[in-house]
Design a protein around this motif. Structure first.
Motif, PDB file in Angstrom:
ATOM      1  N   GLU A  26     -22.980  35.518 -18.699  1.00 41.17           N
ATOM      2  CA  GLU A  26     -23.337  34.530 -19.722  1.00 41.17           C
ATOM      3  C   GLU A  26     -23.067  33.111 -19.221  1.00 41.17           C
ATOM      4  O   GLU A  26     -23.690  32.149 -19.647  1.00 41.17           O
ATOM      5  CB  GLU A  26     -22.607  34.804 -21.049  1.00 41.17           C
ATOM      6  N   GLY A  51     -26.444  30.688 -19.546  1.00 39.44           N
ATOM      7  CA  GLY A  51     -27.332  31.708 -20.127  1.00 39.44           C
ATOM      8  C   GLY A  51     -28.711  31.738 -19.507  1.00 39.44           C
ATOM      9  O   GLY A  51     -29.441  32.730 -19.636  1.00 39.44           O
ATOM     10  N   ALA A  52     -29.081  30.685 -18.784  1.00 41.38           N
ATOM     11  CA  ALA A  52     -30.448  30.637 -18.236  1.00 41.38           C
ATOM     12  C   ALA A  52     -30.638  31.624 -17.085  1.00 41.38           C
ATOM     13  O   ALA A  52     -31.755  32.097 -16.852  1.00 41.38           O
ATOM     14  CB  ALA A  52     -30.793  29.218 -17.795  1.00 41.38           C
ATOM     15  N   GLU A  97     -29.436  34.630 -17.074  1.00 36.98           N
ATOM     16  CA  GLU A  97     -29.772  35.893 -17.754  1.00 36.98           C
ATOM     17  C   GLU A  97     -31.248  35.907 -18.174  1.00 36.98           C
ATOM     18  O   GLU A  97     -31.902  36.949 -18.129  1.00 36.98           O
ATOM     19  CB  GLU A  97     -28.867  36.108 -18.970  1.00 36.98           C
ATOM     20  N   LYS A  98     -31.759  34.743 -18.547  1.00 39.53           N
ATOM     21  CA  LYS A  98     -33.186  34.694 -18.930  1.00 39.53           C
ATOM     22  C   LYS A  98     -34.081  34.968 -17.721  1.00 39.53           C
ATOM     23  O   LYS A  98     -35.109  35.632 -17.846  1.00 39.53           O
ATOM     24  CB  LYS A  98     -33.518  33.347 -19.562  1.00 39.53           C
ATOM     25  N   GLY A 110     -33.968  38.582 -17.241  1.00 38.23           N
ATOM     26  CA  GLY A 110     -34.775  39.222 -18.289  1.00 38.23           C
ATOM     27  C   GLY A 110     -36.247  39.233 -17.923  1.00 38.23           C
ATOM     28  O   GLY A 110     -36.946  40.235 -18.107  1.00 38.23           O
ATOM     29  N   GLY A 168     -25.711  38.281 -27.419  1.00 36.23           N
ATOM     30  CA  GLY A 168     -26.389  37.108 -26.850  1.00 36.23           C
ATOM     31  C   GLY A 168     -26.936  37.426 -25.464  1.00 36.23           C
ATOM     32  O   GLY A 168     -28.086  37.092 -25.130  1.00 36.23           O
ATOM     33  N   SER A 169     -26.113  38.094 -24.640  1.00 41.82           N
ATOM     34  CA  SER A 169     -26.577  38.473 -23.292  1.00 41.82           C
ATOM     35  C   SER A 169     -27.775  39.414 -23.381  1.00 41.82           C
ATOM     36  O   SER A 169     -28.763  39.246 -22.663  1.00 41.82           O
ATOM     37  CB  SER A 169     -25.444  39.143 -22.506  1.00 41.82           C
ATOM     38  N   ARG A 211     -29.962  39.700 -25.716  1.00 44.39           N
ATOM     39  CA  ARG A 211     -31.146  38.953 -26.161  1.00 44.39           C
ATOM     40  C   ARG A 211     -31.773  38.197 -24.988  1.00 44.39           C
ATOM     41  O   ARG A 211     -32.971  38.264 -24.752  1.00 44.39           O
ATOM     42  CB  ARG A 211     -30.735  37.975 -27.268  1.00 44.39           C
ATOM     43  N   ARG A 212     -30.931  37.481 -24.245  1.00 44.98           N
ATOM     44  CA  ARG A 212     -31.470  36.686 -23.125  1.00 44.98           C
ATOM     45  C   ARG A 212     -32.038  37.593 -22.037  1.00 44.98           C
ATOM     46  O   ARG A 212     -33.004  37.239 -21.366  1.00 44.98           O
ATOM     47  CB  ARG A 212     -30.369  35.778 -22.546  1.00 44.98           C
ATOM     48  N   ASN A 265     -33.373  40.399 -22.593  1.00 43.42           N
ATOM     49  CA  ASN A 265     -34.512  41.117 -23.162  1.00 43.42           C
ATOM     50  C   ASN A 265     -34.372  42.639 -22.985  1.00 43.42           C
ATOM     51  O   ASN A 265     -35.314  43.324 -22.592  1.00 43.42           O
ATOM     52  CB  ASN A 265     -35.809  40.609 -22.509  1.00 43.42           C
TER      53      ASN A 265
END
Ligand code: NDP
Length: 284
Positions: A53, A58-59, A61-62, A65, A97-98, A100-101, A103
């Motif tokens: 995270e 968080g980016a 993780e995106k 994803g 949160g993780s 979600r990011r 996916n």
């Protein structure tokens, strides 16, 4: 030649080289290349992806994803929780949160990034809740030294810890004194982070050392590949280099097939000796 594997929780065999993601997701310009690199790595067998995270807030993780699109089931996905989120409802929210990011609906492994804010009892309890909820398959820790691991082992459920992720490269060998032998004795895999010493940034001149380069030449390999081969030559140790280009990923995957001889290992270790006694756990 059969590539070296690491077994998580006595059940899940994985190639001994995976993929890190720190500093990914920092720039929109690099995103496409980062996604392509991660996907190329999975294709070449580097199926463990490590993120957190923390990375790029968080980016990273995106980015992961996006890279997982259509290939989630091929990947052993690892993320990490900030110490100040590692207990109670905060841990549940951080994990959600993780997810979600990223996916996805579950993590294969969730790590306490470093210790400090919650007692191990609270963190273990939160991890067990997350397993019951199906959000994570297993949990582990990061940046815990020998004494911290002994404390964790005293906590109910603490021995379910699946791994300890720590800094380990040829230029930083402090864990060989007590932590690594202990983890090996427990049959618990160690995940070596910064296995390339951040391309030499953490240890001046590592990639340019004549001994490493001479050995690399003999294997028609690069110095970075020799550093990875050295890390994974240790029993129960996997390496998670971060690579943001397909070419680096290709090299890192090919390092799975490099077997260093005992003589080569001795030469590398003479060039970068382990400290003679206990040292504080190295971290970045
Ligand atoms: P690494 O030792 O993996 O080094 C990354 C650097 O090496 C990047 O500059 C990369 O360049 C370069 N590189 C990658 N492959 C090659 C290659 N074949 N030849 C030459 N250069 C190469 O450092 P990290 O600190 O990133 O560690 C790896 C991962 O470990 C992290 O990404 C993170 O997931 C995890 N980690 C965990 C920590 C923790 O506290 N638990 C702390 C630090 C890291 P390029 O990007 O251009 O390909």
């Amino acid at each position: 030649m059969t590539e070296k594997q690491i077994i998580f929780s006595g059940q899940v065999p994985l190639p001994a080289i995976g993929q890190g993601t720190w500093y990914m997701g920092e720039s929109a310009d690099r995103r496409r290349e980062e996604v392509a690199a991660l996907r190329a790595g999975v294709e070449r067998g580097l199926t463990l992806i490590d993120t957190a995270e923390m990375y790029a807030d968080g980016a990273a993780e995106k980015v992961v994803g996006e890279a997982l699109n259509g290939i989630r089931d091929k990947v052993f996905l690892v993320s990490k929780v900030y110490p100040w989120n590692a207990g109670g409802e905060k841990a549940i929210a951080a994990c959600e949160g993780s997810l979600r990011r990223l996916n996805t609906d579950r993590l294969d492994l969730y790590l306490l990034h470093w210790s400090g804010s919650y007692g191990y009892e609270e963190t273990v309890a939160a991890m067990e809740t997350l397993i019951t909820q199906g959000k994570i398959r297993r949990w582990g820790v990061s940046n815990l030294d020998y004494d911290d691991m002994q404390a964790l082992w005293q906590v109910a459920g603490g021995r379910q810890c699946a791994t300890n992720q720590v800094l380990y490269h040829l230029g930083s060998r402090g864990i060989e004194y007590d932590l690594l032998p202990w983890c090996q004795q427990q049959g618990m895999p160690v995940m070596a982070y910064s296995p390339l010493a951040q391309a030499g940034r953490l240890r001046d001149g590592l990639l340019h050392h004549p001994t490493i380069n001479e050995i690399a030449l003999g294997h028609r390999a690069t110095a970075a590949q020799i550093l990875l081969a050295w890390v994974i030559s240790h029993r129960g140790v996997m390496a998670i280099p971060k690579a943001a280009s397909v070419e680096h990923v290709r090299q890192n995957a090919a390092a799975l097939d490099i077997r260093l001889s005992a003589e080569e290992i001795a030469r590398l270790e003479a060039a970068y000796p382990a400290p003679p006694g206990k040292t504080a756990l190295d971290m970045v």
